[in-house]
Scaffold this motif. Structure first.
Motif, PDB file in Angstrom:
ATOM      1  N   HIS A   1      -9.008 -45.337  48.123  1.00 48.97           N
ATOM      2  CA  HIS A   1      -7.962 -45.865  48.925  1.00 48.97           C
ATOM      3  C   HIS A   1      -8.706 -45.630  50.601  1.00 48.97           C
ATOM      4  O   HIS A   1      -8.180 -46.144  51.457  1.00 48.97           O
TER       5      HIS A   1
ATOM      6  N   TYR B   1      -6.625 -31.794  44.576  1.00 50.14           N
ATOM      7  CA  TYR B   1      -5.834 -31.097  43.911  1.00 50.14           C
ATOM      8  C   TYR B   1      -5.620 -31.618  42.394  1.00 50.14           C
ATOM      9  O   TYR B   1      -5.323 -32.426  42.022  1.00 50.14           O
TER      10      TYR B   1
ATOM     11  N   GLU C   1      -3.885 -31.569  38.895  1.00 46.89           N
ATOM     12  CA  GLU C   1      -2.641 -31.491  38.058  1.00 46.89           C
ATOM     13  C   GLU C   1      -2.426 -32.147  37.045  1.00 46.89           C
ATOM     14  O   GLU C   1      -2.503 -33.426  37.087  1.00 46.89           O
TER      15      GLU C   1
ATOM     16  N   GLU D   1      -5.486 -35.398  42.788  1.00 52.10           N
ATOM     17  CA  GLU D   1      -4.722 -35.663  43.875  1.00 52.10           C
ATOM     18  C   GLU D   1      -5.669 -35.854  45.043  1.00 52.10           C
ATOM     19  O   GLU D   1      -6.146 -34.766  45.636  1.00 52.10           O
TER      20      GLU D   1
ATOM     21  N   PRO E   1      -7.002 -35.670  48.770  1.00 51.10           N
ATOM     22  CA  PRO E   1      -6.460 -34.839  50.052  1.00 51.10           C
ATOM     23  C   PRO E   1      -5.871 -35.583  50.950  1.00 51.10           C
ATOM     24  O   PRO E   1      -5.166 -35.116  51.899  1.00 51.10           O
ATOM     25  N   LEU E   2      -6.145 -36.724  51.464  1.00 57.15           N
ATOM     26  CA  LEU E   2      -5.949 -37.642  52.330  1.00 57.15           C
ATOM     27  C   LEU E   2      -4.371 -38.056  52.246  1.00 57.15           C
ATOM     28  O   LEU E   2      -3.682 -37.779  53.287  1.00 57.15           O
ATOM     29  N   HIS E   3      -3.915 -38.786  51.371  1.00 56.45           N
ATOM     30  CA  HIS E   3      -2.636 -39.369  51.166  1.00 56.45           C
ATOM     31  C   HIS E   3      -2.028 -39.101  49.838  1.00 56.45           C
ATOM     32  O   HIS E   3      -1.116 -39.702  49.580  1.00 56.45           O
ATOM     33  N   GLN E   4      -2.691 -38.120  49.073  1.00 56.13           N
ATOM     34  CA  GLN E   4      -1.991 -37.653  47.819  1.00 56.13           C
ATOM     35  C   GLN E   4      -1.885 -38.722  46.919  1.00 56.13           C
ATOM     36  O   GLN E   4      -0.793 -38.456  46.058  1.00 56.13           O
TER      37      GLN E   4
ATOM     38  N   PRO F   1      -0.736 -44.010  47.520  1.00 56.78           N
ATOM     39  CA  PRO F   1      -1.135 -45.375  47.934  1.00 56.78           C
ATOM     40  C   PRO F   1      -2.319 -46.046  47.202  1.00 56.78           C
ATOM     41  O   PRO F   1      -2.939 -46.860  47.553  1.00 56.78           O
TER      42      PRO F   1
ATOM     43  N   LYS G   1      -4.658 -47.836  44.568  1.00 56.35           N
ATOM     44  CA  LYS G   1      -4.251 -48.809  43.665  1.00 56.35           C
ATOM     45  C   LYS G   1      -5.613 -49.203  42.674  1.00 56.35           C
ATOM     46  O   LYS G   1      -5.733 -49.682  41.780  1.00 56.35           O
TER      47      LYS G   1
END
Lengths: 164, 421, 110
Positions: free
Chosen positions: C51, C60, C62, C67, C69-72, C86, C88
């Protein structure tokens, strides 16, 4: 073909084209609108169009003449009907560049800048952009068959009274 | 659609004081300070553009694909028109919810989502905040507070309406629905030009006119000047003072509908009087001034949709006009020209030819932009001076003739009440 | 079965950070992120988020997801599938093997 001959030919042609471009600019600077028409072929295309429109392939031009009659009509309209504040306009044309030559058909381009001096304001840079041309070599000299004046300006400073 | 975030549009808490008094004659007079006073300007931006009004944003065909966007302004507020994943068109503020930077830096483009370059806050095409860099911190330190709720910090999305392919938006939750706002007469003009056919964008014309935005509004509500200033019309017999016409103020005076019926070049008493009618002048390219019958034959006109849009037909030239105020003494005028997808080549050619009458190099429009500069310059030195608009009488009722300033009077009747002047 | 994949040694499982569960390595010019999940399994995906310009190794983990780090946005570590906005476009998954306490990553698709 001899390379040196080629170079001379291009250089001569470019010089002649520069003269043609300068003569065009001077003609408009002198407000010789009738003379301006003489730079074009009968089946000409003349358009003043924003870079925004041109890049997006949108055909809309602020001035859009699709033949010589429309050039003449524009001159008539300016001379006889348009109400405008007097001003001095001055062309600065540079960067004449030949893109291709095929027989008597030359595709060329140049930068233009037009300054405007109104009677109560300092001169300003009024319009800046690029001529994108198809020029035909005829017996009467160069004639513009196609000219798009593609201006960089985001917007026009009020009005555009005469062609570019 | 309504604003879905807590980050609502600014509520104007500080009242704007305008220590001015309108001339006692009322709406037949226009005081020049409305064109120059910064406090008046600020109040207009708030109540007209961020208030209970519907504002023109663009045409559907300008954002053809998912993620296509266009940068725009409503009053002095930057916004973005964008097509979302569902194919709907959003209008969102062009302002990052973080520190306020513009998200879109270009007139048009296409994106998958919006990312502000400053701190990379990322939003989807509806303006929802999707992600923030270092939300969890870096190397185990920092990060946003645990209770930071992304849902509260999206980009404000305006209420929007799509009418026949035209997109309108309002910042207000209390603005009436679009049909009620426009009223029958205005809606009819919009629907006339946008009958639900697929549109084809032809291009833009943009100019900066050095006059207050209301001067342009008045100019388009002023058929009185048409045959007097615009010699092009009268010289080529295109619009005569005795043409059949109508001037209809609506929306309490804010909107107006003007219609005039062209009848071609004929010499009558009225034209013979006009100094500038010239039998000897002909247009060589007849097409330039000869429309192909498309809607109603020879009908010119349209609607001013308050605050800042005009919908009108000029021969075969279909366009919207949009005014963007740029301070009290300037405004940007944008023409968006369009056709229909099923136009043949001839029709497209005609539409482009007829556009020669309009815009900054327009045979007709040039006179207006030149004139408006003179008016602004003239009144700027005399802000206490007063204009008089009594042509056609002193009333604000619809007129079935053109030589009238009734639409301007009706507008200022509306304006005074809305502005508390 | 003949092993035809081109294996590149990238390090020991112990080098994968116990804090983040990730390690960024380079395999034949490509940035790759190694993961050690709670069940001890080791995985590898492209390090660059599909993305934006972010390193997933800084992200991160989980429930088997990484995940960004920029936009989770999240990806499934095992399959590379994008599972939340975001993001895709899926990320590339690399085959790995462990021999003699060395992790090998193949630059070719499995």
């Amino acid at each position: 073909m001899n390379a040196a001959l080629d170079w001379n030919h291009m250089s001569t042609l470019r010089t002649a084209l520069r003269d043609f471009y300068d003569d065009y600019g001077t003609c408009l600077d002198d407000w010789n609108l009738e003379g301006w028409v003489g730079f074009f072929t009968d089946d000409c295309h003349y358009r003043v169009i924003s870079h925004e429109n041109k890049q997006a392939n949108l055909p809309l031009g602020l001035i859009y003449c699709m033949n010589k009659n429309m050039l003449l009509d524009r001159v008539t309209a300016i001379r006889e009907t348009t109400m405008y504040e007097p001003r001095m306009l001055r062309h600065f044309i540079s960067g004449v560049h030949i893109n291709s030559i095929e027989d008597d058909v030359i595709r060329a381009q140049a930068n233009f800048m037009v300054t405007e001096a109104l009677s109560d304001q300092e001169p300003t840079v009024n319009l800046v952009g690029q001529y994108q041309d198809i020029i035909i070599r005829t017996e009467e000299g160069f004639k513009l068959q196609y000219r798009d004046c593609v201006y960089d300006n985001y917007r026009i400073r009020n009005s555009l009274i005469i062609p570019v | 659609m309504s604003c879905t975030h807590e980050n609502k549009p600014d509520v104007i808490e500080v009242p704007i004081t305008i220590n001015r008094r309108w001339p006692e004659e009322g709406h037949t007079r226009i005081p020049a300070w409305i064109y120059t006073d910064p406090a008046v300007y600020k109040k207009e931006m708030d109540i007209f553009f961020a208030g209970d009004t519907w504002n023109y944003v663009g045409l559907e065909c300008e954002v053809p694909e998912v993620g296509s966007y266009k940068r725009q302004w409503i009053g002095d507020r930057p916004v973005i028109m964008v097509r979302n994943e569902e194919g709907e068109i959003n209008v969102i503020e062009n302002r990052c919810a973080h520190k306020g930077a513009q998200i879109c830096w270009q007139n048009t483009g296409k994106v998958k989502d919006f990312t502000c370059p400053y701190h990379q806050w990322n939003y989807d095409l509806d303006g929802n905040l999707q992600g923030i860099p270092f939300r969890r911190g870096a190397l185990g330190k920092g990060g946003m507070p645990k209770d930071f709720d992304l849902k509260k910090f999206g980009i404000t999305r305006l209420r929007t309406v799509n009418r026949g392919g035209s997109i309108w938006a309002t910042f207000s939750e209390t603005a009436p629905d679009f049909e009620t706002y426009c009223g029958e007469e205005v809606l009819a003009e919009i629907d006339h030009m946008l009958p639900g056919k697929k549109l084809r964008l032809l291009g833009y014309s943009r100019q900066l006119i050095p006059s207050n935005w209301k001067m342009y509004l008045e100019n388009l509500k002023d058929p009185y000047h048409a045959t007097l200033l615009h010699s092009f019309y009268i010289t080529f017999g295109l619009w005569r003072a005795d043409s059949k016409s109508e001037c209809i103020p609506t929306g309490g005076g804010a909107h107006s509908v003007m219609v005039s019926h062209n009848e071609g070049k004929k010499k009558t008493e009225a034209t013979a009087e006009m100094e500038r009618f010239r039998d000897d002048l002909q247009i060589l390219d007849a097409e330039t001034v000869t429309p192909r019958a498309e809607f109603n034959r020879g009908r010119v006109g349209g609607a001013w949709v308050f605050p800042a849009a005009q919908f009108g037909i000029q021969a075969n030239s279909l366009k919207t006009r949009h005014v963007i105020p740029r301070g009290p003494d300037a405004h940007e005028l944008v023409f968006t020209y369009y056709g229909y997808e099923d136009d043949d080549e001839d029709m497209t050619r005609l539409r482009l030819k007829h556009a020669n009458l309009l815009g900054p190099a327009g045979f007709v429009s040039m006179d207006d932009s030149e004139m408006l500069k003179q008016v602004q310059t003239g009144i700027a030195g005399y802000p206490e001076s007063v204009s008089v608009v009594e042509m056609g009488g002193r009333d604000t009722e619809p007129a079935d003739y053109m030589v009238s300033e009734v639409l301007i009077r009706a507008f200022y009747q509306y304006y005074r009440e809305a502005m508390g002047l | 079965m003949t092993d035809t994949l081109n294996w590149v040694a990238v390090g020991a499982p112990a080098e994968i950070s116990p804090d983040t569960g990730t390690l960024r390595v380079v395999v034949e010019g490509e940035a790759v992120c190694l993961y050690k999940l709670e069940d001890g399994s080791i995985h590898a995906t492209q390090d660059r988020c599909s993305h934006g310009n972010a390193s997933l190794a800084e992200g991160y983990i989980e429930d088997g997801m990484i995940e960004c780090p920029l936009h989770q946005g999240c990806f499934d570590i095992r399959t590379g599938e994008a599972v939340s906005a975001p993001c895709k476009v899926p990320i590339r998954v690399y085959p790995i093997k462990i021999e003699n306490d060395v992790i090998y990553v193949s630059g070719e698709s499995a």
